[in-house]
Design a protein around this motif. Sequence first.
Motif, PDB file in Angstrom:
ATOM      1  N   ASN A 194       0.796  -1.229   0.000  1.00 46.37           N
ATOM      2  CA  ASN A 194       0.000   0.000   0.000  1.00 46.37           C
ATOM      3  C   ASN A 194       0.829   1.281   0.000  1.00 46.37           C
ATOM      4  O   ASN A 194       0.322   2.336  -0.394  1.00 46.37           O
ATOM      5  CB  ASN A 194      -0.933   0.011   1.216  1.00 46.37           C
ATOM      6  CG  ASN A 194      -1.996  -1.055   1.141  1.00 46.37           C
ATOM      7  OD1 ASN A 194      -2.537  -1.340   0.075  1.00 46.37           O
ATOM      8  ND2 ASN A 194      -2.303  -1.688   2.274  1.00 46.37           N
ATOM      9  N   SER A 217       5.290  14.761   6.246  1.00 49.06           N
ATOM     10  CA  SER A 217       3.958  15.261   5.891  1.00 49.06           C
ATOM     11  C   SER A 217       4.060  16.724   5.482  1.00 49.06           C
ATOM     12  O   SER A 217       4.737  17.514   6.152  1.00 49.06           O
ATOM     13  CB  SER A 217       3.013  15.132   7.091  1.00 49.06           C
ATOM     14  OG  SER A 217       1.878  15.956   6.919  1.00 49.06           O
ATOM     15  N   GLU A 257      -4.253  11.716   7.178  1.00 48.86           N
ATOM     16  CA  GLU A 257      -4.363  12.977   6.440  1.00 48.86           C
ATOM     17  C   GLU A 257      -4.482  14.097   7.470  1.00 48.86           C
ATOM     18  O   GLU A 257      -5.505  14.236   8.149  1.00 48.86           O
ATOM     19  CB  GLU A 257      -5.586  12.945   5.534  1.00 48.86           C
ATOM     20  CG  GLU A 257      -5.589  13.997   4.448  1.00 48.86           C
ATOM     21  CD  GLU A 257      -4.613  13.717   3.317  1.00 48.86           C
ATOM     22  OE1 GLU A 257      -4.176  14.708   2.685  1.00 48.86           O
ATOM     23  OE2 GLU A 257      -4.272  12.543   3.067  1.00 48.86           O
ATOM     24  N   LYS A 305      -4.669  17.966   9.037  1.00 45.05           N
ATOM     25  CA  LYS A 305      -5.270  19.269   8.725  1.00 45.05           C
ATOM     26  C   LYS A 305      -4.644  20.313   9.639  1.00 45.05           C
ATOM     27  O   LYS A 305      -4.459  20.072  10.836  1.00 45.05           O
ATOM     28  CB  LYS A 305      -6.784  19.216   8.948  1.00 45.05           C
ATOM     29  CG  LYS A 305      -7.504  20.546   8.736  1.00 45.05           C
ATOM     30  CD  LYS A 305      -8.992  20.394   9.048  1.00 45.05           C
ATOM     31  CE  LYS A 305      -9.722  21.726   8.924  1.00 45.05           C
ATOM     32  NZ  LYS A 305     -11.171  21.585   9.241  1.00 45.05           N
ATOM     33  N   ASN A 355      -0.573  10.957  -3.559  1.00 43.40           N
ATOM     34  CA  ASN A 355      -1.310  11.560  -2.460  1.00 43.40           C
ATOM     35  C   ASN A 355      -1.720  10.484  -1.466  1.00 43.40           C
ATOM     36  O   ASN A 355      -1.614   9.284  -1.720  1.00 43.40           O
ATOM     37  CB  ASN A 355      -2.548  12.285  -2.991  1.00 43.40           C
ATOM     38  CG  ASN A 355      -2.197  13.480  -3.855  1.00 43.40           C
ATOM     39  OD1 ASN A 355      -1.274  14.215  -3.542  1.00 43.40           O
ATOM     40  ND2 ASN A 355      -2.927  13.659  -4.949  1.00 43.40           N
ATOM     41  N   GLY A 356      -2.230  10.918  -0.335  1.00 39.76           N
ATOM     42  CA  GLY A 356      -2.787   9.986   0.636  1.00 39.76           C
ATOM     43  C   GLY A 356      -1.743   9.154   1.347  1.00 39.76           C
ATOM     44  O   GLY A 356      -0.607   9.582   1.577  1.00 39.76           O
ATOM     45  N   MET A 357      -2.099   7.911   1.658  1.00 35.47           N
ATOM     46  CA  MET A 357      -1.292   7.059   2.521  1.00 35.47           C
ATOM     47  C   MET A 357       0.160   6.877   2.077  1.00 35.47           C
ATOM     48  O   MET A 357       1.074   6.919   2.901  1.00 35.47           O
ATOM     49  CB  MET A 357      -1.972   5.696   2.677  1.00 35.47           C
ATOM     50  CG  MET A 357      -1.315   4.793   3.707  1.00 35.47           C
ATOM     51  SD  MET A 357      -2.171   3.210   3.879  1.00 35.47           S
ATOM     52  CE  MET A 357      -3.745   3.732   4.566  1.00 35.47           C
ATOM     53  N   GLY A 417       2.082   8.932   0.528  1.00 36.14           N
ATOM     54  CA  GLY A 417       2.784  10.190   0.320  1.00 36.14           C
ATOM     55  C   GLY A 417       4.015  10.386   1.175  1.00 36.14           C
ATOM     56  O   GLY A 417       5.091  10.726   0.661  1.00 36.14           O
TER      57      GLY A 417
END
Length: 369
Positions: free
Chosen positions: A25, A137, A287, A289, A316-318, A320
Amino acid sequence: MMNNQKIGVGIIGASPSNPYSWAVNAHIPSIKALSDDYELRAVSTSRQTTAKEAEKKFGVTGFDNHLDLINHPGVDLVVVAVKVPYHHEIISAALDAGKMVFSEWPLANGLDEAEELTKRAEASGVRTIVGLQARYSPVIGYAKDLISEGYIGDVLGTTLVGSGMGWTGVTDHLNSYVYDKANGVTLLSVPIMHTIDTLQYLLGDLSILSAQLVSNQAEAVIADTNTIIPFTSPNHVSIMGTLTEGTAVSVYYRGGISRGENMRWEINGTRGDLVITAPSGHSQLAELKLQGGRNQENHVEDLTVPESYFGNHLPNGMPGNTARIYEQFAKDLREGTYTTPDFAHALRQHKLLSIIETASLTGMRQHLS
């Protein structure tokens, strides 16, 4: 770079039949996205059937023995993405073969193993990576720059509350091993240490701490087999202390999922505040914020992270953050720098983990050197 060519990657633990496989993944999408620097050369699993499935799905040689992958002449970097109790044996073999190693965190099952693997890596002279990727991140990168630019003034304190998502009364067979603390995958060692590593990256190292690890559930149910297992891992952890610059710190994690917020991290300064939230306490894959407010503002508002922090060609996402750690490692190899978290960095985090456990066990405040 390896002789000005692509870095050949071999991944141990890339079973396509496991829906939770971090190798499948996160690692494989990262390698594909960075095709100028990396090339997947081999995968291995623990069984011949899954090795053949992986070979067919990923288009590279599949092995059912990790030693065959390690000894593959096209593999320069061995990725170890298996359960923690197997790390020591596999990483030792890779280091003995002179291969670079990317180990998922935790590096090892306990401090003694982490110390030994770090010494082995230093003796072998090869480059290493540990998967403490939350610092990559875009939200964390932007928050770090805002803090260094004085957005919130001098940092006075930080409070972080998170949910481990697992470590509750019901689980499934694939995840049941995390309920036995002897396996090295606990609420403290995984979501909390990933997040504390990031907290220190943003704000500085812990200087003094107190801690309490609470285990108040003795058993858990494996829902898909309807069996009961012992629950020896702590399901609540509280850590309080100060950073080297005197910043007050409070971290609290609970097992399971909250009906409220599953991660809320406030960073408070003399001129303003930053707030980081997420749907999971696993900061390394959630993710994030970012919100902020300062000066005369009496509330926080959403802050948009500039596109430059993301990287246009990265997933993008997991995957990244994992892709960004691969990207940084390739840059380190090209430029001769050492900025990617390595085994020596992992050892420092294992020592901190041990100090937190000691603080809870003894009930005494710990002073970090």
